[in-house]
Scaffold this active site. Structure first.
Site, PDB file in Angstrom:
ATOM      1  N   ASN A   1       2.291   1.363   4.376  1.00  7.29           N
ATOM      2  CA  ASN A   1       2.561   0.077   5.044  1.00  7.29           C
ATOM      3  C   ASN A   1       2.224   0.142   6.543  1.00  7.29           C
ATOM      4  O   ASN A   1       2.860  -0.519   7.366  1.00  7.29           O
ATOM      5  CB  ASN A   1       4.024  -0.384   4.830  1.00  7.29           C
ATOM      6  CG  ASN A   1       4.293  -1.839   5.209  1.00  7.29           C
ATOM      7  OD1 ASN A   1       5.410  -2.198   5.572  1.00  7.29           O
ATOM      8  ND2 ASN A   1       3.310  -2.688   5.150  1.00  7.29           N
TER       9      ASN A   1
ATOM     10  N   CYS B   1      -1.521   0.686   7.338  1.00  3.93           N
ATOM     11  CA  CYS B   1      -2.961   0.397   7.453  1.00  3.93           C
ATOM     12  C   CYS B   1      -3.367  -0.826   6.638  1.00  3.93           C
ATOM     13  O   CYS B   1      -3.650  -1.889   7.188  1.00  3.93           O
ATOM     14  CB  CYS B   1      -3.805   1.597   7.016  1.00  3.93           C
ATOM     15  SG  CYS B   1      -3.575   3.070   8.039  1.00  3.93           S
ATOM     16  N   ARG B   2      -3.416  -0.699   5.312  1.00  2.54           N
ATOM     17  CA  ARG B   2      -4.000  -1.754   4.486  1.00  2.54           C
ATOM     18  C   ARG B   2      -3.095  -2.960   4.276  1.00  2.54           C
ATOM     19  O   ARG B   2      -3.524  -4.107   4.485  1.00  2.54           O
ATOM     20  CB  ARG B   2      -4.426  -1.173   3.123  1.00  2.54           C
ATOM     21  CG  ARG B   2      -5.543  -0.160   3.228  1.00  2.54           C
ATOM     22  CD  ARG B   2      -5.686   0.657   1.965  1.00  2.54           C
ATOM     23  NE  ARG B   2      -4.537   1.550   1.779  1.00  2.54           N
ATOM     24  CZ  ARG B   2      -4.325   2.298   0.708  1.00  2.54           C
ATOM     25  NH1 ARG B   2      -5.174   2.224  -0.306  1.00  2.54           N
ATOM     26  NH2 ARG B   2      -3.283   3.089   0.634  1.00  2.54           N
ATOM     27  N   SER B   3      -1.855  -2.731   3.829  1.00  2.00           N
ATOM     28  CA  SER B   3      -1.011  -3.903   3.543  1.00  2.00           C
ATOM     29  C   SER B   3      -0.636  -4.693   4.800  1.00  2.00           C
ATOM     30  O   SER B   3      -0.507  -5.919   4.707  1.00  2.00           O
ATOM     31  CB  SER B   3       0.223  -3.534   2.714  1.00  2.00           C
ATOM     32  OG  SER B   3       1.051  -2.607   3.361  1.00  2.00           O
TER      33      SER B   3
ATOM     34  N   CYS C   1       0.869  -1.189   0.000  1.00  2.64           N
ATOM     35  CA  CYS C   1       0.000   0.000   0.000  1.00  2.64           C
ATOM     36  C   CYS C   1       0.903   1.235   0.000  1.00  2.64           C
ATOM     37  O   CYS C   1       2.067   1.148  -0.410  1.00  2.64           O
ATOM     38  CB  CYS C   1      -0.987  -0.023   1.164  1.00  2.64           C
ATOM     39  SG  CYS C   1      -0.231  -0.004   2.797  1.00  2.64           S
TER      40      CYS C   1
ATOM     41  N   ASP D   1      -8.244   3.787   1.138  1.00  5.62           N
ATOM     42  CA  ASP D   1      -7.321   4.235   2.178  1.00  5.62           C
ATOM     43  C   ASP D   1      -8.123   4.718   3.393  1.00  5.62           C
ATOM     44  O   ASP D   1      -8.894   5.676   3.282  1.00  5.62           O
ATOM     45  CB  ASP D   1      -6.492   5.389   1.579  1.00  5.62           C
ATOM     46  CG  ASP D   1      -5.457   5.916   2.543  1.00  5.62           C
ATOM     47  OD1 ASP D   1      -5.474   5.517   3.722  1.00  5.62           O
ATOM     48  OD2 ASP D   1      -4.627   6.732   2.100  1.00  5.62           O
TER      49      ASP D   1
HETATM   50  P1  4NP Z   1      -1.812   2.803   4.081  1.00  8.16           P
HETATM   51  O1  4NP Z   1      -2.503   4.102   4.671  1.00  8.16           O
HETATM   52  O2  4NP Z   1      -1.264   3.146   2.733  1.00  8.16           O
HETATM   53  O3  4NP Z   1      -2.953   1.832   3.996  1.00  8.16           O
HETATM   54  O4  4NP Z   1      -0.741   2.368   5.067  1.00  8.16           O
HETATM   55  C1  4NP Z   1      -1.861   5.341   4.777  1.00  8.16           C
HETATM   56  C2  4NP Z   1      -0.950   5.562   5.776  1.00  8.16           C
HETATM   57  C3  4NP Z   1      -0.345   6.804   5.910  1.00  8.16           C
HETATM   58  C4  4NP Z   1      -0.656   7.821   5.034  1.00  8.16           C
HETATM   59  C5  4NP Z   1      -1.569   7.591   4.013  1.00  8.16           C
HETATM   60  C6  4NP Z   1      -2.159   6.342   3.879  1.00  8.16           C
HETATM   61  N1  4NP Z   1      -0.060   9.093   5.176  1.00  8.16           N
HETATM   62  O5  4NP Z   1      -0.422  10.004   4.416  1.00  8.16           O
HETATM   63  O6  4NP Z   1       0.798   9.267   6.055  1.00  8.16           O
END
Ligand code: 4NP
Length: 154
Positions: free
Chosen positions: A10, A12-14, A7, A123
């Site tokens: 790294n 939340c989703r992955s 993602c 997201d």
């Molecule tokens: P992820 O979610 O891609 O599922 O881990 C996010 C985590 C952090 C951010 C955006 C999405 N950020 O903007 O910091």
């Protein structure tokens, strides 16, 4: 077989895709390595987001021990399949690819559930708790389908 979930951060989703598939692989006694990474380096070394960790624990798949790392070109050599959570992740991974062999490894995770639709795991970072629950459910469904691919015929 080695499978990588990717993602943006790294955190939340992955990580939940990684945690759920690892749990299923272990339960099935399969020889599949699972890992995850983010296309951005902003959260390297961090544990998953506390909201994702809380949802994961509540729904039966704790991921407190995972730590964020950034996707690198070496991952094309290391992994057989690379799953992107959304089209932005997909495009960022493809930009780092060196050849057709690299590109053939990259897939959209939810195409396992909805073939050819290129649906995103949304997201959840800027939303509320329900977003994390929705992510868990979507990724749970996709990882069950992935697991079944490797258990069929056994
Ligand atoms: P992820 O979610 O891609 O599922 O881990 C996010 C985590 C952090 C951010 C955006 C999405 N950020 O903007 O910091």
């Amino acid at each position: 077989m080695k499978i990588l979930m990717v993602c943006l951060g790294n955190i939340c989703r992955s990580p939940i895709a990684d945690g759920l598939l690892r749990q299923k692989v272990k339960h099935a006694g399969l020889d599949i390595i699972v890992d995850s990474a983010g296309t951005s380096g902003h959260h390297v070394g961090e544990a998953p987001d506390p909201r994702m960790r809380a949802t994961a624990k509540k729904l039966g798949c704790p991921i407190d021990d995972l730590r964020a790392r950034q996707f690198s070109v070496k991952d094309f050599d290391e992994f057989d399949v690379i799953y992107a959570m959304d089209s932005s992740n997909y495009n960022n991974i493809i930009k780092l690819s060196r050849n057709e062999q690299d590109r053939a490894k990259v897939k959209m995770l939810l195409n396992e559930v909805y073939p050819g639709e290129n649906r995103a795991v949304p997201d959840p970072y800027y939303g509320g708790e329900q977003g994390f629950i929705d992510v868990f459910r979507m990724v749970d469904e996709a990882t069950t389908i992935i697991l079944n691919k490797y258990t069929n015929g056994r």
